[in-house]
Design an enzyme around this catalytic site. Structure first.
Site, PDB file in Angstrom:
ATOM      1  N   ASP A  40       0.861  -1.155   0.000  1.00  0.00           N
ATOM      2  CA  ASP A  40       0.000   0.000   0.000  1.00  0.00           C
ATOM      3  C   ASP A  40       0.912   1.224   0.000  1.00  0.00           C
ATOM      4  O   ASP A  40       2.037   1.131   0.474  1.00  0.00           O
ATOM      5  CB  ASP A  40      -0.774  -0.076   1.325  1.00  0.00           C
ATOM      6  CG  ASP A  40      -1.944   0.853   1.319  1.00  0.00           C
ATOM      7  OD1 ASP A  40      -2.518   1.029   0.250  1.00  0.00           O
ATOM      8  OD2 ASP A  40      -2.275   1.396   2.383  1.00  0.00           O
TER       9      ASP A  40
ATOM     10  N   ASP B  36      -7.728  -2.917   2.756  1.00  0.00           N
ATOM     11  CA  ASP B  36      -6.666  -3.875   2.453  1.00  0.00           C
ATOM     12  C   ASP B  36      -6.963  -5.262   2.995  1.00  0.00           C
ATOM     13  O   ASP B  36      -6.274  -6.212   2.648  1.00  0.00           O
ATOM     14  CB  ASP B  36      -5.341  -3.395   3.070  1.00  0.00           C
ATOM     15  CG  ASP B  36      -4.927  -2.053   2.507  1.00  0.00           C
ATOM     16  OD1 ASP B  36      -5.106  -1.863   1.298  1.00  0.00           O
ATOM     17  OD2 ASP B  36      -4.451  -1.196   3.263  1.00  0.00           O
TER      18      ASP B  36
ATOM     19  N   ASP C 168      -2.935  -0.919   5.641  1.00  0.00           N
ATOM     20  CA  ASP C 168      -3.396  -0.496   6.960  1.00  0.00           C
ATOM     21  C   ASP C 168      -4.894  -0.262   6.992  1.00  0.00           C
ATOM     22  O   ASP C 168      -5.494  -0.295   8.037  1.00  0.00           O
ATOM     23  CB  ASP C 168      -2.667   0.780   7.394  1.00  0.00           C
ATOM     24  CG  ASP C 168      -2.735   1.852   6.323  1.00  0.00           C
ATOM     25  OD1 ASP C 168      -3.428   1.638   5.307  1.00  0.00           O
ATOM     26  OD2 ASP C 168      -2.104   2.908   6.496  1.00  0.00           O
TER      27      ASP C 168
END
Length: 1020
Positions: A374, A718, A714
């Site tokens: 990410d 996700d 986070d």
């Protein structure tokens, strides 16, 4: 997603159709969830909305109606993911993987003891002891690993936030605070800056409302929320607020259109908990290993079973032999060794800020070949920071480092003074109270991310912004709104007692349109075509860096027309907002973390592909990807090549571009074949503007390529990908609860660089487990061969069951564990990730080395000692052949040796048990050499050195334990171990030396002729 949506997912409807095909139904539901969000509430007019939910848009629902809906829909909360009950977890530890082998061994022992007890008058209790010990080993090790995992999950539970959320609803025209769980569909809800949105809302009115959607979409920028329908896609339109995102500023009213599991966030959480989780690579390795060991054991057992029947033993004795051989092949201590090695690594990783939730994930990270990371908060610092300014017609670089050690610029220009004053005054962000002793960049602020960035920048370069605001008090302001795209405020000037200054910031092109002059070196000059071009170039350059650019301008209001005390009217503008003076641009970015570029470089040299997957804009994503090295220097995307050659993108051959930025909307229309094509042909990939469902598709795509995938993230968005990946890595500080639950590992400091340490530890433990297993398995041969010779040659038993246990669970344990502390032989991070298909934990070569080569030398050492002792006592080897039946006959008290001396049964047994003890001591002596050669697989031991202190302790410990077992008074009764003559310890020394020399020569050949047949046959 409104009332009708509840029915789409009703499982009852689907089960009836497939006649209870549970698996099919689950797949169908997952595919449902993988589809993008479908709803039309954002397209309805307010009247239609009121009709659909039967609610008065000003007074809200009636209390009675709200009660009814709550009873129908249930509370507004996410269903917690199904947790595994503790007893199941415990049983998994007790009966999973390796333990099964030991359990089978224990059952076979009890079986053999049962047969003996039924058939003989005075059965020996060896098999009973052995069975009990095996069971005990499994239970103790099981408890140990269960305790380890329970400890990690304790830390996990402490992450959960216990505060019940409140929500402000309007019912029957009254405002009331209720628990967020009681909010129902159709409720009229108010949110203000700082609140969490209690459910999915359709906005009906708003004042400067902005929400932070980063946990859902990954956009770090706050998004404006207003009643207008602006986009077909519900995730992009402005009039929908999502459950569990945060309202950053302003206020809004909305109607609840979905609660609990039916919200967008709820669907993602359900998607995550519904995924099937694959087995970890190490679990497969251990299974493969068990098959190998069992194969060897059964092969030996059966062949000797047949042999003993041919030699004329009764079938009962043959069965006892069969069981004995199979049990002797079970490495009792190995289960504990593997568990302890993994635990040690997990502890070492925890010290380096990686919390591993289950032990097996430790190794998975080492075999990772692709990391999908990410962007926001993992690769970047997750705080907007001023990166560049443009004033006096040049671009200045600001300091974006975490510790303020970066670039500085000349702050003497009067234009900078003006620019910093506008940025400080035309700004509603403030520092939260009581943070005077914290460094400016680390302080918490209240306000929009961009304004906070400006606030910190000015505070760092010009001193206290609060004092600046006190000296120039605000008399009027127009807050930012999306139609005019600027923010304006009017202040009393500190440098002239009578007049005011108007300061304004906003979208650069809008600000420039309102200006007629520009400030250069502190002097106003007219804004001509040349200056406009200069502005345009600077704006494009900063925008191209993926930064968010704001323009700043001012106007000193003439004191004659606007004296102090003048009433400025911000609705009917009674002051000029045109013909202003342009001062400069400032641009902001969420900068990369300091340690990330280095970490990405390390991943690259370790053969790990790093893919960025983010919800942010392609330009920003690409800029950060270049900044951290995910797209390396000089690598171009198709767009870059097209721009360089000045041709349309369609004419560029995509194979020429190493790097590639894929937009989420393109990904939506791709087939899996097209995605595979991209993943195969490009080494450096960035996915931008992706939805959570697409993250999952990307992970599955990588896994189709045969990659072992790690995913970091986070946000709630996700969690499906975290769950699906071979190892999911969540962020400890910024991570949402849902993501932490789905992950296998948590980065306590949110730093991508910690992953690299994790990979290194994972690779090291894989190497060291190989060494540990090689060491442990070798002593199996000197433990089995005595039994085989006892059957074939009919000699007195050279090594008893109890002594075998003393080796496996006593002397071999500490040395085997000490190999887990062995340092890496070469730079682990320079080699390619292991291929799970070919590079196994235990392969045929390891078995051939341990059993066929080193093990044989060890067995020779043991037999040499055995024959020496019996010869010293008068039994020469020729006399021993075929003596077994007489030797073990209790009634035979006058057995003659080679010299005609007579031996009673008791005397013979003392000699036999002394032989057992000496054989045991010999194994310890040859295991010294084995331990030292197992330190390395390719290097010479002299290159590696003896730096491993635990290993040296292991050598001393096993020797001391062996001596203790031999010489401690009372051992003759307890374990039938007898004291040895000192010379008998030295019988095995030459064999120990031989092992060492043999292996050093083998490794020398390995290094001299890489890829030769020695490597093919013996390099494990």
């Amino acid at each position: 997603m409104g009332r009708g949506a509840g029915r789409e997912y009703s499982p009852a409807a689907t089960t009836a159709e497939n006649g209870g095909g549970k698996k099919k139904q689950k797949e169908k539901e997952l595919d449902e969830l993988k589809k993008e969000v479908a709803m039309d509430d954002h397209k309805l007019s307010l009247d239609e909305l009121g009709r659909k939910y039967q609610v008065d848009l000003s007074k809200g629902l009636t209390n009675q109606r709200a009660q009814d809906i709550l009873a129908r829909d249930g509370p507004n909360a996410l269903t917690p993911p199904p947790t595994t009950p503790e007893w199941v977890k415990f049983c998994r530890q007790l009966f999973g993987g390796f333990s099964i082998l030991l359990w089978i061994g224990a059952i076979l022992c009890f079986l053999a003891f049962g047969i003996q007890a039924a058939m003989e008058d005075e059965p020996s209790n060896d098999n009973l002891y052995l069975g009990v010990v095996l069971a005990a080993v499994v239970i103790v090790t099981g408890c140990f690993s269960y305790y380890q995992e329970a400890k990690s999950s304790k830390i996990m539970d402490s992450f959960k936030n216990m505060v019940p959320q409140q929500a402000l609803v309007v019912r029957e025209g009254e405002k009331m605070q209720i628990n967020a769980e009681e909010v129902v569909v159709g409720d009229l809800v108010e949110v203000k800056g700082g609140d969490r949105v209690p459910a999915d809302l359709r906005i009906i009115s708003s004042h400067g409302c902005k929400v932070d959607n980063s946990s859902l979409t990954g956009e770090s920028e706050p998004q404006t929320r207003s009643p207008e329908f602006t986009h077909e896609n519900p995730l992009e339109t402005r009039n929908i607020c999502f459950f569990s995102t945060n309202c950053v500023e302003g206020t809004a009213r909305g109607i609840v259109i979905a609660t609990g599991d039916r919200t967008v966030m709820g669907r993602i959480a359900t998607l995550a908990s519904g995924l099937e989780v694959g087995r970890t690579p190490i679990a497969m390795e251990i299974e493969h290993f068990i098959q190998l060991i069992t194969g060897v054991a059964v092969f030996l057992g059966v062949s000797f079973f047949v042999l003993s029947l041919i030699l004329g033993y009764s079938w009962l004795e043959a069965v006892i032999f069969l069981i004995g051989i199979i049990v002797a092949n079970v490495p009792e201590g190995l289960l504990a060794t593997v568990t302890v090695c993994l635990t040690l690594t997990a502890k070492r990783m925890a010290r380096k800020n990686c919390l591993v939730k289950n032990l097996e994930a430790v190794e998975t990270l080492g075999s990772t070949s692709t990391i999908c990371s990410d962007k926001t908060g993992t690769l970047t610092q997750n705080r907007m920071t001023v990166a560049h300014m443009w004033f006096d017609n040049q671009i200045h670089e600001a300091d974006t480092t975490e510790d303020q050690s970066g670039a500085t610029f000349d702050k003497r220009s009067p234009t900078w003074t003006a620019l910093s004053r506008i940025a400080g005054l035309c700004n509603r962000a403030v520092f939260k109270a009581g943070q005077e002793n914290i460094s400016v960049s680390k302080r918490d602020t209240a306000g929009d991310a961009s304004e906070s960035a400006l606030l910190k920048c000015i505070e760092l370069s010009c001193g206290s912004v609060r004092k600046m605001r006190d000296r120039n008090p605000k008399v009027a302001e127009i807050p930012f709104n999306s139609t005019n795209k600027y923010q304006l405020s009017i202040h009393e000037r500190e440098d002239s007692p009578q007049s005011h200054v108007l300061v304004m910031k906003g979208a650069p092109e809008r600000i420039l349109d309102r200006c007629s002059s520009i400030l250069v070196q502190g002097k106003e000059i007219p804004l001509d075509k040349e200056m406009q071009d200069a502005f345009q170039n600077a704006y494009l350059e900063l925008g191209g860096l993926g930064e968010r650019v704001l323009g700043f301008c001012q106007l000193n209001l003439p004191s004659a027309k606007f004296p102090r005390g003048f009433k400025f009217d911000t609705d009917e503008l009674n002051f000029p907002t045109e013909k202003l003076c342009f001062v400069g641009l400032m641009s902001m970015i969420d900068p990369p973390r300091a340690a990330v570029p280095d970490a990405v470089g390390k991943c690259r040299s370790a053969g790990i592909k790093v893919i960025m997957v983010t919800g942010d804009h392609p330009i920003t994503a690409k800029a950060i990807a270049k900044g951290v090295g995910i797209i390396s220097e000089g690598n171009e995307t198709v767009e870059d090549i097209a721009a360089r050659l000045n041709i349309p993108v369609s004419q560029v051959n995509p194979r020429e571009a190493k790097a590639c930025v894929v937009h989420g909307s393109d990904l939506k229309d791709m087939t899996s074949e097209q995605l595979d094509e991209i993943l195969k042909n490009h080494t450096e990939i960035v996915f931008a503007r992706t939805s959570p469902q697409q993250k999952l598709i990307i992970v599955e795509g990588c896994q189709r390529q045969g990659a072992i995938v790690a995913v970091t993230g986070d946000g709630v968005n996700d969690s499906p990908a975290l769950k699906k990946a071979d190892i999911g890595i969540a962020m400890g500080i910024a991570g949402s609860d849902v993501s932490k639950q789905a992950a296998d590992m948590i980065l306590l400091d949110d730093n991508f660089a910690s992953i690299v340490t994790g990979v290194e530890e994972g690779r090291l433990i894989f190497d060291n487990l190989k060494k540990s297993i090689a060491y442990t398995l070798t002593s199996n041969i000197p433990e089995i061969t005595p039994f085989l010779l006892f059957i074939i040659a009919n000699i007195p038993l050279p090594l008893g069951t109890v002594t075998i246990l003393c080796i496996d669970l006593g002397t071999d344990m500490v040395p085997a564990i000490s190999l887990a502390y062995e340092a890496a032989e070469s730079d682990i991070m320079k080699r390619q990730p292991r291929n799970p298909q070919t590079d196994k934990l235990v392969n045929e070569r390891l078995i051939s080395m341990a059993y066929g080569q080193i093990g044989m030398i060890q067995a020779l050492g043991g037999f040499f000692t055995y024959f020496v002792i019996l010869a010293e006592n008068g039994f020469l080897p020729s006399r021993l052949l075929g003596i077994r039946l007489d030797w073990d006959d209790r009634s035979m008290n006058d057995l003659e040796d080679s010299y005609g001396q007579e031996w009673t049964y008791e005397q013979r047994k003392v000699v036999e048990f002394t032989c057992h003890t000496a054989f045991f001591a010999s194994i310890v002596v040859v295991q010294w050499a084995d331990l030292i050669i197992c330190k390395t697989r390719r290097n010479s031991v002299f290159q590696q050195g003896m730096k491993n202190k635990i290993l040296i302790f292991g050598l001393l410990e096993e020797t001391a334990l062996a001596a203790f077992l031999s010489y401690c008074p009372g051992m003759g009764v307890a374990l039938r171990m007898y004291p040895l003559k000192v010379t008998w310890w030295f019988c095995a020394f030459p064999y120990s030396l031989l092992i060492f020399i043999y292996d050093e020569v083998r490794k020398l050949i390995l290094r001299r002729y890489p890829g030769g047949w020695v490597e093919k046959e013996t390099y494990y």
